[in-house]
Design an enzyme around this catalytic site. Structure first.
Site, PDB file in Angstrom:
ATOM      1  N   ARG B  61       0.443  -1.163  -0.155  1.00  0.00           N
ATOM      2  CA  ARG B  61      -0.206   0.085   0.097  1.00  0.00           C
ATOM      3  C   ARG B  61       0.405   1.748  -0.329  1.00  0.00           C
ATOM      4  O   ARG B  61       1.328   1.752   0.984  1.00  0.00           O
ATOM      5  CB  ARG B  61      -1.034   0.395   1.550  1.00  0.00           C
ATOM      6  CG  ARG B  61      -2.389   0.899   1.223  1.00  0.00           C
ATOM      7  CD  ARG B  61      -2.859   0.830   1.906  1.00  0.00           C
ATOM      8  NE  ARG B  61      -4.397   1.361   2.005  1.00  0.00           N
ATOM      9  CZ  ARG B  61      -4.865   2.053   1.746  1.00  0.00           C
ATOM     10  NH1 ARG B  61      -4.225   3.478   1.415  1.00  0.00           N
ATOM     11  NH2 ARG B  61      -6.247   2.780   1.879  1.00  0.00           N
ATOM     12  N   SER B 304       3.403   0.101   4.176  1.00  0.00           N
ATOM     13  CA  SER B 304       4.453   1.631   5.059  1.00  0.00           C
ATOM     14  C   SER B 304       2.867   1.872   5.063  1.00  0.00           C
ATOM     15  O   SER B 304       2.701   3.729   5.370  1.00  0.00           O
ATOM     16  CB  SER B 304       4.907   2.115   3.353  1.00  0.00           C
ATOM     17  OG  SER B 304       3.795   2.312   2.424  1.00  0.00           O
ATOM     18  N   ASP B 305       1.312   2.190   3.781  1.00  0.00           N
ATOM     19  CA  ASP B 305       0.504   3.016   3.522  1.00  0.00           C
ATOM     20  C   ASP B 305       0.929   4.520   3.488  1.00  0.00           C
ATOM     21  O   ASP B 305       0.498   5.849   4.514  1.00  0.00           O
ATOM     22  CB  ASP B 305      -0.969   3.709   4.515  1.00  0.00           C
ATOM     23  CG  ASP B 305      -1.861   4.192   4.587  1.00  0.00           C
ATOM     24  OD1 ASP B 305      -2.206   4.058   3.641  1.00  0.00           O
ATOM     25  OD2 ASP B 305      -2.481   4.624   5.369  1.00  0.00           O
ATOM     26  N   HIS B 306       2.081   4.560   2.213  1.00  0.00           N
ATOM     27  CA  HIS B 306       2.690   6.379   2.323  1.00  0.00           C
ATOM     28  C   HIS B 306       1.658   6.886   1.537  1.00  0.00           C
ATOM     29  O   HIS B 306       0.822   6.656   0.201  1.00  0.00           O
ATOM     30  CB  HIS B 306       3.977   5.570   1.502  1.00  0.00           C
ATOM     31  CG  HIS B 306       4.612   6.426   0.893  1.00  0.00           C
ATOM     32  ND1 HIS B 306       5.958   7.176   1.309  1.00  0.00           N
ATOM     33  CD2 HIS B 306       4.411   7.472  -0.661  1.00  0.00           C
ATOM     34  CE1 HIS B 306       6.134   7.983   0.697  1.00  0.00           C
ATOM     35  NE2 HIS B 306       5.427   8.617  -0.469  1.00  0.00           N
TER      36      HIS B 306
END
Lengths: 322, 425
Positions: B61, B304-306
């Site tokens: 993600r 990471s949900d960057h």
């Protein structure tokens, strides 16, 4: 085979669903439809089997072809035919279905043909009025004359469907045509396959005596006939199907795909069709493959056969002297 | 093509449980051999000096920004940041700015990603505009190469729509990622319910919001046969609900964001909009439950949900700021922090970043075995450093990790046998 060979008369005083029929009933109807089909191709189409009887076509849903088919069938058999359609009926003024039925019954018709958006409406009208009722489509439940005409047209083209592999592809969940076709195919001993995206299949569909597929290529393997179903426009916009193009890509029946089926496989559609959604346009027009116009022609003949049988019951029940 | 042998490495492979000092030989982009003294005369030899050699990370993600966004994160800038962070495979996820709900978008992003050093997979938007109302062209997106589909940060309110989405997706055997948040209980909320948020006067989401959503979504997954990915569980309640669903034998998987695993509501205390995240930072008890769920394997992947955002959307009062943080460069180091704190062993920490996500998507990488793609990361597990957004390779500066101290740095990243990042240049 003539009817005398059966020593059996068509016993029904209504036609609500094909599940009421047995194979003998179907044979009687197909024999008579054969006869009427030939008559309909001659310049002398008018007969008097229903002379003196009144037929009401009570249509609460818009319809062109089914209404015209029933109207022609009744008129060719000599009945007096009256059409009531939802646009100018009392239903719009708030009358209940029961009152509408009883009001029409008080006018003393003999046969009533009903189309309604609610499952169970035709059965309800039969119980309210006791009239010889023909279901011309009730909600998602049943459309018995469509089931009869589909199998009549198919039998005429490919012979007895017993043991043949027939695929129905499309919106099975919402389709009264699919339910009627499945009923007919089961009665006649065909091998039934159903193919649709999971969103267009009823949850208990595996109990219909059919094999279930999501992948059309898999489903088409060695099929003798493919019945495509109409996909309603409102179902193509993301609620159950993302788009018409996605539907056609995965579930549209095309000439190319049909190569996976039996070499003589035929294609059917109850109409009105969405070209290049359920069926490739060129395939629909290919009369070697497509039975679509045969189905329309068979429709009038089958409805004549049904009206004739029910009309005879009406006369018989009324007793001698009439 | 010349072969490379990395010798004297601590080879850690969560898939096989291997953890030993050995050599690994790469040939033709694949792992050719693992063992002692396998180098051949013609090999290019790298002396790892005892550093950790693991499968390159797989991040399920991360977001970019729409094309031509001034100063925006592009595939290119993100791939650069990812390669320096030990990531070999990265999934680009849809956002409300970039819903990726058309097959054409999938095709063009995949084409744009081809020349980049990092392997890029595309996650399609499950509903049009991620609005949760109409199903996207899932079949055509799958045919265009979408790895799976996601509903973004917005849960679907209408259960009939959700049922139809699951049912339709099940025909294509696609994972459908859904945020485990009750639509009503999470609406307009900005923080986790609790003492800190109450003091700050924020609209709060209770933890049962996750439990209700997990129960609802797993029930519908059970009914339809869909493959449900619970996209970033963040509470003990949510973990418990996932555990119950798993016991029923439903095919589901779960992810957690690195922020939820490492940070808690105390870190967010003080209304710094950098800590405005979705899901919101929870309590220490929730964080511990997530760590335990990593160890037990209940959570399959850590992401990471960057989420790169321009300054205008972050320079707002906490409640008005857009949720999200850049996190790709700190993913591995933050995870290694849990190892240094002795909350997780190294293999458990690396599994949800390598083999876990690889198994979900059926990828051949993410493991160290002969014949697997040579996607590798060489890590100095002890090197101290401080993350500073000014030296970030990402195009954006919104980070919940700014000025945080870490221990553990990437020395080298390899994809397909090619070195795509080398700390020493």
């Amino acid at each position: 085979m003539g009817r005398a060979d059966f020593s059996y008369d068509f016993p029904h005083d209504r036609l609500i669903t094909v599940d009421d029929l047995n194979p003998l009933d179907i044979q009687i109807l197909f024999d008579r439809a054969d006869y009427w089909l030939a008559i309909n191709q001659s310049p002398d189409k008018k007969h008097d089997a229903l002379r003196g009887l009144t037929q009401i076509n009570l249509f609460f849903e818009p319809s062109t072809r089914t209404l015209a088919s029933f109207e022609l069938a009744g008129k060719r058999l000599g009945a007096d035919v009256v059409n009531f359609s939802a646009g100018n009926s009392s239903a719009k003024k708030g009358e209940t279905l029961a009152d509408t039925a009883r009001t029409l019954a008080a006018m003393r018709p003999d046969l009533i043909v009903v189309r309604h958006e609610t499952s169970g409406a035709a059965d309800f009208i039969h119980r309210e009025t006791g009239l010889a009722t023909i279901n011309a489509g009730d909600g998602m439940h049943s459309h018995p004359t469509q089931g009869l005409l589909d199998l009549f047209a198919l039998t005429r083209r490919i012979g007895d469907v017993g043991g043949k592999r027939v695929l129905i592809v499309g919106d099975i969940l919402h389709s009264r045509v699919a339910r009627s076709d499945v009923g007919m195919l089961n009665l006649l001993g065909a091998e039934i396959r159903l193919c649709a995206p999971p969103t267009l299949l009823p949850t208990d569909v595996d109990r219909w005596g059919a094999e279930i597929f999501h992948d059309l290529d898999d489903a088409l393997d060695d099929c003798d006939a493919v019945i495509t179903l109409r996909l309603q426009k409102e179902r193509m916009s993301g609620a159950r199907i993302p788009s018409a193009r996605e539907y056609f890509h995965f579930w549209g029946v095309t000439s190319r795909r049909l190569e996976l089926a039996h070499p003589d496989c035929v294609v059917m559609h109850p109409g009105p069709m969405n070209r290049n959604v359920e069926i490739e346009s060129g395939l629909a027009d290919n009369s070697d493959r497509s039975l679509i116009l045969d189905q329309v022609e068979a429709g009038v003949a089958i409805r004549m056969a049904v009206l004739e049988q029910l009309g005879q019951r009406v006369r018989k029940n009324a007793g001698p002297g009439l | 093509m010349s072969a490379i042998t990395i010798r004297n490495a601590r080879i850690v492979d969560p898939a096989s449980g291997r953890d030993e000092l050995a050599s690994l030989r790469v040939e033709n982009g694949l792992i050719a051999d693992i063992g002692e003294g396998i180098a051949q005369d013609s090999d290019h030899i790298i002396d790892a000096k005892g550093a950790i050699l693991a499968p390159a990370l797989i991040d399920l993600r991360a977001a970019i920004e729409p094309a031509f966004t001034p100063g925006g994160e592009t595939l290119d800038s993100l791939a650069r940041a990812a390669s320096a962070s030990g990531i070999g495979t990265m999934v680009i996820s849809p956002t409300s700015d970039m819903p990726m709900d058309q097959p054409e978008t999938i095709t063009s992003l995949r084409a744009a990603a081809l020349p980049l050093p990092v392997r890029i997979l595309i996650c399609g938007g499950a509903t049009k505009g991620l609005a949760g109302e109409t199903i996207s062209e899932l079949g055509l997106m799958a045919a265009s190469g979408a790895a799976f589909v996601s509903q973004g940060n917005g849960p679907i309110s209408d259960t009939v729509t959700l049922r139809n989405l699951f049912s339709y997706a099940s025909g294509f055997e696609l994972w459908v990622a859904c945020p485990p948040r009750d639509p009503g209980l999470s609406r307009n909320t900005v923080a986790a319910e609790g003492e800190a948020a109450a003091r700050l006067g924020l609209n709060v989401e209770p933890t049962v919001s996750e439990r209700i959503a997990v129960d609802r979504d797993t029930s519908l997954a059970e009914l339809t046969g869909a493959r449900l990915m619970i996209d970033r569980v963040s509470t003990r309640d949510g973990v418990d609900a996932i555990s119950r669903a798993r016991k029923r034998g439903i095919e589901i998987c779960a992810t957690a964001s690195i922020a939820s695993l490492v940070l808690n509501a105390v870190d967010a205390d003080g209304l710094d909009p950098a800590f405005r995240l979705s899901p919101p930072l929870r309590h220490e008890d929730d964080r511990r439950a997530l760590v335990a769920a990593i160890e037990s394997g209940l959570i399959d992947a850590v992401v990471s949900d960057h989420r790169p955002l321009d300054l205008d959307r972050k320079a707002q009062p906490f409640a008005k700021a857009t949720p999200g943080s850049i996190s790709i460069e700190t993913l591995l180091a933050a995870m290694l922090g849990l190892v240094h704190e002795e909350e997780l062993d190294l293999a458990s920490a690396l599994r949800p970043l390598t083999n876990g996500p690889a198994e979900l998507l059926g990828l051949p990488q993410g493991r160290l075995e002969e014949g697997a793609p040579a996607d590798l990361v060489l890590i100095d597990g002890d090197a101290p450093w401080v993350f500073n957004t000014r030296s970030s390779a990402s195009a954006r500066r919104n980070s919940a990790w700014h000025n945080r101290r870490f221990q553990g740095r990437v020395l080298m990243t390899m994809v397909d046998g090619g070195i795509i990042y080398n700390l020493k240049g």
